[in-house]
Design an enzyme around this catalytic site. Structure first.
Site, short mmCIF file in Angstrom:
data_model
loop_
_atom_site.label_atom_id
_atom_site.label_comp_id
_atom_site.label_asym_id
_atom_site.label_seq_id
_atom_site.Cartn_x
_atom_site.Cartn_y
_atom_site.Cartn_z
N ARG A 117 0.81 -1.23 0.00
CA ARG A 117 0.00 0.00 0.00
C ARG A 117 0.84 1.27 0.00
O ARG A 117 0.31 2.36 -0.17
CB ARG A 117 -0.95 -0.01 1.21
CG ARG A 117 -2.14 -0.93 1.02
CD ARG A 117 -2.94 -1.09 2.31
NE ARG A 117 -2.28 -2.01 3.24
CZ ARG A 117 -2.64 -2.20 4.51
NH1 ARG A 117 -3.66 -1.51 5.00
NH2 ARG A 117 -2.00 -3.06 5.27
N ASN A 141 1.10 1.91 6.96
CA ASN A 141 0.85 1.00 5.85
C ASN A 141 0.71 1.72 4.52
O ASN A 141 0.65 1.10 3.48
CB ASN A 141 -0.42 0.18 6.12
CG ASN A 141 -0.27 -0.68 7.37
OD1 ASN A 141 0.55 -1.59 7.40
ND2 ASN A 141 -1.02 -0.36 8.40
C1 UD1 Z 1 -1.16 -7.31 11.90
C2 UD1 Z 1 -1.94 -8.25 12.84
C3 UD1 Z 1 -3.20 -7.56 13.34
C4 UD1 Z 1 -2.81 -6.27 14.03
C5 UD1 Z 1 -1.94 -5.38 13.13
C6 UD1 Z 1 -1.37 -4.25 13.95
C7 UD1 Z 1 -1.52 -10.54 12.11
C8 UD1 Z 1 -2.06 -11.72 11.37
N1 UD1 Z 1 -2.28 -9.46 12.12
O1 UD1 Z 1 -1.97 -7.05 10.77
O2 UD1 Z 1 -3.90 -8.40 14.25
O3 UD1 Z 1 -3.98 -5.58 14.42
O4 UD1 Z 1 -0.83 -6.10 12.61
O5 UD1 Z 1 -0.59 -3.37 13.18
O6 UD1 Z 1 -0.45 -10.63 12.67
N2 UD1 Z 1 5.43 -9.45 8.12
C9 UD1 Z 1 6.48 -10.30 7.86
N3 UD1 Z 1 6.24 -11.44 7.14
C10 UD1 Z 1 5.01 -11.77 6.67
C11 UD1 Z 1 3.93 -10.88 6.93
C12 UD1 Z 1 4.18 -9.73 7.65
O7 UD1 Z 1 7.60 -10.05 8.27
O8 UD1 Z 1 4.90 -12.81 6.03
C13 UD1 Z 1 5.70 -8.22 8.89
C14 UD1 Z 1 5.42 -6.95 8.08
O9 UD1 Z 1 6.60 -6.51 7.43
C15 UD1 Z 1 4.97 -5.98 9.17
C16 UD1 Z 1 4.35 -6.88 10.24
O10 UD1 Z 1 4.82 -8.19 9.98
O11 UD1 Z 1 6.07 -5.31 9.75
C17 UD1 Z 1 2.81 -6.86 10.18
O12 UD1 Z 1 2.38 -7.29 8.92
P1 UD1 Z 1 1.14 -6.64 8.17
O13 UD1 Z 1 0.91 -7.36 6.90
O14 UD1 Z 1 1.30 -5.16 8.12
O15 UD1 Z 1 -0.05 -7.05 9.20
P2 UD1 Z 1 -1.42 -6.32 9.40
O16 UD1 Z 1 -2.37 -6.71 8.33
O17 UD1 Z 1 -1.18 -4.86 9.65
CA CA Z 2 0.66 -3.37 9.42
#
Ligand code: UD1
Ligand code: CA
Length: 449
Positions: free
Chosen positions: A14, A221
């Site tokens: 995003r 985001n």
């Molecule tokens: C996540 C949480 C959600 C919370 C929110 C708060 C989960 C499933 N959901 O959602 O409950 O309210 O954060 O901000 O955890 N990342 C990785 N590897 C991956 C996926 C993500 O390293 O495979 C990292 C991303 O770089 C980021 C963080 O994890 O720093 C969160 O990932 P993101 O996809 O932004 O999760 P949200 O949908 O925001």
């Molecule tokens: Ca996030």
């Protein structure tokens, strides 16, 4: 013993950018740098970062030796990211999990979370008026049951305003057991770290929630959220300065991208940007639209509008600008005046020296009380190398003089306007180096035939 795990593998779709999300800048520093700085203040035995998208660029931006890196090749969810990182963690440690895109979390909040997590599992929650895409905290009789992601939530669950901020603390052994059992049967086909909460509840493990302030838990985001985070951070910074007694013409029009230290009775006009380490001594005033980067300014100095100061040390009671540019290596002693459209690079001005108009002074030593006339240029570059110009105490340089370095003007030299000085000058004498003025008797202006 504490291990901290930072999840930073996501691309940040995003953001609509080629740059990995965690390298986008907040207050002049990458998002991840904010998170790592806070993490380090908890003094963890291990600090592990999960990287993925643009991993090489992310690693290159953080060469510090205290970091352990784990690559998550495919981003299959936050639970998958943790699973990939388990081997980098100490099985006997308490683990604190942070997200690389939530930059404003405070150390004291994290300390409380770690303490609460020792008994079982602790997570940080926050009340959001608009819970949007956050995971919802589902409670029964007041006790946490599980987290449901927004995309998987029922209409009733979507109405829950208490959400998961994304921070967990728990013993490593528990974490390892739970993430091994995660499944990806959900709306996004991802392994959700948040599913460990339901597992803890099923096993009768205590789940504690620690409340946080939405200001510190808001994630970045999108560019809109990055801009909001920037404004919120700058508002805090302005408030801190006001509380310390600094006069700000408008607290909404100042940007601090680093640390700004101010003495008593400092005043700062609108639209100034402070980068890196800047210190302003007692009574310093900064006019509108100035940029100061890694600069120290001693007491009583006035900086007028539209100045650009970079890696310079400025003494007491100087007058700078308007429209002055001080480049790296500039040192000004007390009561120096640098006026409009004057550029100084690696120039050292002694007490009371002045260059008030339209000059370039590069690689120069300027003595006490020297007066540099309008339009004076140090020719410091011969096409191959830089050379120094030395102007000793009490010299007077006439307007539009060029000083061809290397050259030394001895103390008290008086240079006639328009001179090109390429040889050293003797002390206390007038030196003129220009074509003689002449007038032609009987000359007539050209006439049309
Ligand atoms: C996540 C949480 C959600 C919370 C929110 C708060 C989960 C499933 N959901 O959602 O409950 O309210 O954060 O901000 O955890 N990342 C990785 N590897 C991956 C996926 C993500 O390293 O495979 C990292 C991303 O770089 C980021 C963080 O994890 O720093 C969160 O990932 P993101 O996809 O932004 O999760 P949200 O949908 O925001
Ligand atoms: Ca996030």
């Amino acid at each position: 013993m504490l291990n901290i795990l930072v999840l930073a593998a996501g691309q940040g779709t995003r953001m609509r950018s080629a740059l990995p999300k965690v390298l986008h800048r907040l207050a002049g520093r990458p998002l991840l740098e904010h998170v790592l700085g806070t993490a380090r203040s908890l003094d963890p035995a291990r600090l592990v970062v999960v990287h993925g998208y643009g991993g090489e660029a992310v690693r290159a931006a953080f060469p510090q030796a205290d970091l352990a890196w784990v690559e998550q090749r495919e981003q299959r969810g936050t639970g998958h990211a943790v699973r990939e990182a388990l081997t980098a963690l100490d099985p006997a440690a308490m683990v604190l999990i942070l997200y690389g895109d939530v930059p404003r979390i405070r150390a004291q909040t994290l300390r409380a979370l770690v303490e609460a997590g020792r008994a079982g599992l602790a997570l940080l929650t926050v009340e959001q008026d608009d819970p949007a895409g956050y995971g919802r905290i589902v409670r029964a009789c007041g006790r946490v049951q599980r987290i449901v992601e927004a995309k998987d939530a029922s209409p009733e669950e979507l109405r829950i305003r208490e959400v998961n901020a994304g921070f967990f603390a728990l013993p490593c052994a528990r974490l390892a057991a739970w993430v091994a059992r995660l499944e990806n049967r959900n709306a996004q086909g991802e392994y959700y770290l948040t599913d460990i909460v339901g597992m803890a509840v099923a096993e009768g493990v205590a789940v504690a929630t620690v409340p946080a302030d939405p200001l510190e838990t808001s994630g970045v985001n999108s560019k809109a959220e990055l801009a909001q985070a920037e404004r919120a951070l700058q508002a805090c910074e302005a408030q801190r300065l006001l509380d310390a007694g600094v006069t700000l013409a408008d607290p909404a029009r100042i940007d601090v991208r680093g640390s700004l230290h101010c003495g008593r009775d400092v005043s700062i006009d609108v639209n100034c940007v402070f980068e890196g380490e800047v210190s302003l001594g007692e009574g310093v005033s900064v006019g509108p639209n100035c940029v100061l980067r890694n600069v120290s300014v001693a007491a009583g100095t006035e900086i007028h509008a539209f100045c650009h100061l970079d890696e310079a040390a400025i003494g007491e009671r100087c007058r700078i600008g308007p429209y002055a540019r001080l480049r790296p290596g500039t040192q000004l002693a007390e009561a120096v005046h640098i006026g409009n459209f004057v550029e100084v690079k690696a120039g050292h001005f002694a007490r009371g020296a002045k260059a008030n108009h339209l000059s370039y002074i590069g690689d120069a030593e300027v003595g006490e009380r020297v007066n540099i006339g309008a339009g004076t240029i140090t020719c410091n570059y011969d096409g191959l190398a830089k050379h120094r110009t030395v102007i000793e105490d009490d010299c007077f340089i006439g307007s539009d003089t060029t000083l061809v370095a290397p050259v030394t003007l001895a103390r008290g030299s008086y240079i006639g306007a328009g001179s090109t000085i390429s040889k050293n000058t003797p002390p206390d004498q007038l030196t003129v180096a220009r074509a003689r003025q002449m007038s032609v008797p009987g000359w007539k202006p050209p006439r049309k035939k």
